[in-house]
Design a protein around this motif. Structure first.
Motif, short mmCIF file in Angstrom:
data_model
loop_
_atom_site.label_atom_id
_atom_site.label_comp_id
_atom_site.label_asym_id
_atom_site.label_seq_id
_atom_site.Cartn_x
_atom_site.Cartn_y
_atom_site.Cartn_z
N ASP A 30 0.83 -1.21 0.00
CA ASP A 30 0.00 0.00 0.00
C ASP A 30 0.86 1.26 0.00
OD1 ASP A 30 -2.30 -1.49 0.03
OD2 ASP A 30 -2.70 -1.25 2.18
N GLY A 31 2.17 1.09 0.04
CA GLY A 31 3.08 2.24 0.01
C GLY A 31 3.34 2.86 1.37
N LYS A 32 3.07 2.11 2.44
CA LYS A 32 3.29 2.63 3.79
C LYS A 32 4.64 2.16 4.36
CE LYS A 32 -1.24 3.62 4.10
NZ LYS A 32 -1.73 4.99 3.87
N TYR A 33 5.05 2.81 5.41
CA TYR A 33 6.13 2.27 6.24
C TYR A 33 5.52 1.22 7.15
CZ TYR A 33 9.12 6.04 4.66
OH TYR A 33 9.86 6.88 3.88
N THR A 34 6.24 0.15 7.37
CA THR A 34 5.66 -0.93 8.16
C THR A 34 6.75 -1.77 8.82
OG1 THR A 34 4.38 -2.97 7.94
CG2 THR A 34 5.44 -2.19 5.95
N THR A 35 6.46 -2.26 10.01
CA THR A 35 7.38 -3.19 10.69
C THR A 35 6.59 -4.35 11.28
OG1 THR A 35 7.22 -2.05 12.82
CG2 THR A 35 9.02 -1.37 11.37
N TRP A 36 7.24 -5.48 11.37
CA TRP A 36 6.67 -6.68 12.01
C TRP A 36 7.72 -7.21 12.99
CZ3 TRP A 36 8.65 -11.72 11.95
CH2 TRP A 36 7.79 -12.73 12.41
N LEU A 37 7.31 -7.31 14.24
CA LEU A 37 8.25 -7.76 15.27
C LEU A 37 7.65 -8.94 16.02
CD1 LEU A 37 10.90 -7.18 16.96
CD2 LEU A 37 9.44 -5.82 18.45
N PRO A 38 8.28 -10.10 15.96
CA PRO A 38 7.71 -11.27 16.65
C PRO A 38 8.19 -11.38 18.09
CG PRO A 38 9.66 -11.92 15.44
CD PRO A 38 9.54 -10.43 15.25
N SER A 39 7.36 -12.00 18.93
CA SER A 39 7.93 -12.52 20.16
C SER A 39 8.68 -13.76 19.72
CB SER A 39 6.83 -12.90 21.15
OG SER A 39 6.00 -13.90 20.61
N TYR A 40 9.82 -14.04 20.31
CA TYR A 40 10.54 -15.23 19.88
C TYR A 40 11.11 -15.96 21.07
CZ TYR A 40 14.64 -12.14 20.16
OH TYR A 40 15.61 -11.25 20.57
N GLY A 41 11.46 -17.20 20.86
CA GLY A 41 12.03 -17.97 21.95
C GLY A 41 11.15 -19.15 22.30
N PRO A 42 11.41 -19.78 23.46
CA PRO A 42 10.75 -21.02 23.82
C PRO A 42 9.22 -20.89 23.82
CG PRO A 42 12.51 -20.53 25.36
CD PRO A 42 12.35 -19.34 24.48
N GLU A 43 8.69 -19.69 24.10
CA GLU A 43 7.25 -19.53 24.16
C GLU A 43 6.58 -19.86 22.82
OE1 GLU A 43 6.08 -15.24 24.40
OE2 GLU A 43 8.24 -14.95 24.26
#
Lengths: 180, 250, 351
Positions: A30-43
């Protein structure tokens, strides 16, 4: 536009990470700025997983938030953990096929959707997350359906390309389920 | 007309060795250099020297060379060989370097079948640092860190590296030799040449373990040292071929 | 303009390295950088490159040393405990004047710590993590795009100055996804000719020797002084930083990497409340922008340094301003990330 600060949370295996990635990728198309941040690790292995998606017209500072203005809740532990954090006036989408409990928040907009039932009607339980995605974009306008389609085309290639239509159907069904 | 029958190998640099009188490093260096000359690979050979008495080995060979961190020569050689697969890469390591601090690197290089050659010089003691106990030190042997003699109860047993490495699938050629007599020197030379040939043919990992004296730290004369090596070290570390898959792989 | 793609930080940095001409990678898996080594495992065979998973970080750094001896571009990536294991080799690489690139996707410490984002390896990265008089060039990207853009520079500087270059990232940068534009593939011809010193076989020349070793202290001192001269050139040429809103700022935030980027949000938040705040974000942590920071701090009332640590870079901030401005510190540790609201609340204490 105001910044969309979305947290999507559920059990590992419900597809919340993919849901978040599709939204973030749609935002890019869509032409936006965007970020995706996961929780990570054993969970990640069987427990509660979540990701944070930020969408903005301007460059994004923080990809992390303690006070999202949008929330997707796919299971009860996620409701308990994150409903406290959402900003007043925010939007919460709840998957009632798993979450059989009411939110205690009265100062936000809440949309409930039985994503499992909708997905079952479409013949594939795995797309419940995309039904929720449909409801979310209908209510927040964070990304466009066209952007989502392009995100699917990017993610689902080769043999998986056959699944694009089903996923789009699921998104549309989710949009209709909340009245659009 | 005169003919030179004995001369300095081209692959040895024109400098004096820093080794003690009676030490076998000089002989072993010469055998490696002769091998490099005879195989005409001086201009494409890279050497990795260890930390220990032979830390200066990179200066003694007239080939491109470096010094690895203590024990890491097989990893450094791996990096070189993977970067330039058509070059010949060899490590020259003592028993402190290879059999103590560098056990992980040698085991994994051998097991990967890394196409490098290792010359492993075992004199059962740390020379450079002043005669401390090595993993290969014999039971009862006195060193500056086993002043009452090595005891298995507290210091464990002499480590048999070749016996250990022969179980790794990637090793193609492995022999233990000595250089205590002219006959042994000839056998050692043949083994070293074979180990380099294995690399030239791209067959896998090859190592030659050479039993060596350390008169200075053993506290013996050069002649007594050879006697001691023959009577004690060869019992603990019998000579022989442990692995020879060269024929199998042809 | 190149196409934008949505990509994880670890994978983006790996692809950027490939485009920067790196065809040799050695590494060992560790969270939160494992996508990096996994990407290289897939990618290197496609481009006839070298990929090898080593038996340890100790072996990995020494394989890097070996490949760097040959003058070819080489790298490794790891996370905090792994980089600690590599320190011996890093010191040898610095001493032997070898070009190599490292990526440390920093996680919480000390010890085994955890796997969440942290900045607690700043001292190790910038003050010398191992023995001897040496430095790494340390680059701290604030976004995935910047990490991609800095990768080519990292290899260029490693080649030009013959020294190790470290990209200091953190778990957040490694794990998150952002749209990225990749640069074109670098053409290496003529830009990394190391034939004068590299070990490639003594064909038609005298044998080359590459070591960090000189038994004679007179010579070793000369060598170290020679390396210090190179460091001076780097300090003069390579310092980088970014500023936001410092023109009229009364308060200055200082942070690097993803923390620096989060502080960008704090600047917006604070200005929406009428507080004149600016940001100074060092991009090179070594060389540190001491003079630039001091100049930027002229006229501000207070500096607030924010880190994902108990306070490490803040020492350099204090060195930079030489007491001319009060320097406050706020940090979280152990994998906790300060949020914009949290930093704003801290800032308000000093306004």
């Amino acid at each position: 536009m105001k910044e969309h600060l979305l947290v999507a949370a559920g059990f590992g295996g419900q597809g919340v990470m993919l849901l978040g990635q599709v939204i973030a990728t749609a935002g890019m198309f869509d032409g936006k700025y965007t970020t995706w941040l996961p929780s990570y690790g054993p969970e990640m292995r069987g427990g509660t997983a979540n990701c944070t998606v930020v969408i903005n017209d301007e460059p994004i500072g923080s990809p992390i938030t303690e006070s999202p203005n949008e929330l997707i809740v796919m299971n009860i532990p996620s409701l308990t953990k994150f409903e406290k954090q959402i900003q007043p006036g925010g939007v919460m989408v709840i998957n009632t096929s798993v979450v059989d409990r009411e939110s205690t928040r009265k100062d936000i907009e809440i949309f409930k959707i039985d994503a499992g039932a909708v997905a079952e009607r479409l013949g594939n339980m795995k797309v419940a997350n995309m039904v929720i995605l449909g409801a979310y974009i209908a209510k927040t306008g964070a990304v466009t359906l066209e952007g989502v389609r392009k995100a699917f085309e990017k993610k689902l290639t080769g043999e998986k390309a056959d699944l694009i239509d089903l996923n789009i159907q699921a998104v549309k069904a989710g949009m209709e389920a909340v009245g659009q | 007309m005169t003919e030179a029958t004995y001369k300095r190998p081209e692959s040895l640099a024109k400098r004096e060795f820093s080794y003690c009188p009676g030490c076998h490093h000089g002989i072993i260096h010469r055998l490696v250099a002769e091998t490099i000359d005879e195989l005409s690979i001086r201009e494409k050979t890279l050497m990795v020297a260890p930390v220990g008495c032979s830390v200066f080995a990179y200066e003694f060979f007239d080939v491109d060379g470096t010094v690895a961190p203590h024990g890491r020569a097989p990893a450094v050689a791996t990096g070189m060989k993977r970067s330039l697969p058509d070059r010949v890469v060899f490590t020259y390591q003592g028993d402190g370097d290879l059999a103590a601090i560098g056990t992980a690197e040698i085991v994994h290089a051998a097991n990967r079948g890394e196409k490098i050659t290792t010359i492993f010089v075992n004199n059962a003691i740390y020379g450079m640092t002043g005669g401390q106990m090595a993993p290969t030190t014999l039971l009862g042997m006195k060193t500056t860190t086993s002043p009452y003699g090595r005891k298995s109860e507290t210091e464990g047993f002499p480590l048999h590296v070749s016996e250990l490495l022969k179980e790794t699938a990637g090793i193609v050629y492995l022999e233990r030799v000595a250089v205590s007599s002219p006959q042994e020197v000839r056998k050692a030379k043949a083994a070293i040449k074979k180990a380099f040939t294995v690399q030239l043919k791209g067959l896998g990992f090859a190592m030659v373990e050479v039993l060596s004296t350390c008169p200075t730290n053993w506290g013996l004369s050069p002649v007594e040292s050879i006697k001691w090596l023959n009577e004690n070290m060869k019992k603990e570390y019998p000579l022989g071929v442990f692995v020879d898959k060269v024929g199998d792989l042809k | 303009m190149a196409e934008k793609v949505m990509v994880k930080g670890n994978e983006a940095m790996a692809e950027a390295a490939v485009r920067a001409g790196c065809r040799i990678y050695f590494g060992y898996p560790i969270t939160p950088q494992s996508e990096f080594i996994e990407y290289m495992a897939r990618r290197m065979p496609q481009i006839e490159g070298v990929f090898l998973q080593s038996e340890s970080e100790v072996a990995a750094v020494n394989m890097v040393y070996g490949a760097a001896c040959t003058g070819n571009r080489v790298m490794t990536s790891t996370s905090s405990p792994g980089f600690s294991l590599m320190q011996e080799g890093v010191s040898y690489i610095a001493g032997a004047m070898l070009p190599a690139v490292f990526v440390n996707v920093v996680r919480g410490g000390p010890g085994l710590g955890d796997i969440q984002p942290a900045q607690s390896d700043y001292f190790q990265a910038t003050k010398g993590g191992a023995h001897g008089d040496y430095h790494l060039i340390v680059l701290a990207p604030g976004s995935i795009q910047e990490s991609v853009d800095l990768m080519e520079d990292a290899f260029r500087m490693a080649d030009e100055y013959r020294m190790p270059v470290l990209i200091l990232a953190d778990g957040m940068l490694g794990q998150m996804m952002e749209p990225v534009e990749f640069p074109e593939f670098v053409k290496l011809e003529g830009i990394n000719d190391h034939s004068a010193w590299a070990l490639r076989g003594a064909t038609g020349r005298e044998a080359n020797k590459v070591t960090s070793f000189d038994i004679d202290p007179v010579n070793l001192e000369k060598m170290n002084i020679f390396i210090q001269e190179i460091y001076k050139r780097i300090k003069a040429k390579e310092v980088r930083y970014e500023t936001i809103g410092l023109e009229d700022a009364e308060y200055m935030l200082v942070g690097y990497g993803t923390m620096g980027r989060i502080l960008g949000s704090v600047v917006k938040l604070a200005r929406s409340k009428g507080i004149k705040v600016g940001l100074f974000r060092p991009i090179t942590l070594w060389p540190f922008p001491y003079a630039e920071l001091k100049k930027a701090a002229e006229g501000v009332k207070t500096i607030l340094t924010v880190e994902m640590s108990m306070g490490q870079m803040v020492e350099d901030v204090r060195l930079a301003v030489e007491g001319s401005v009060p320097v406050q510190f706020y940090g979280r540790t152990g994998g906790m990330v300060p949020t914009p609201d949290e930093v704003l609340a801290e800032l308000l204490k000093h306004v």
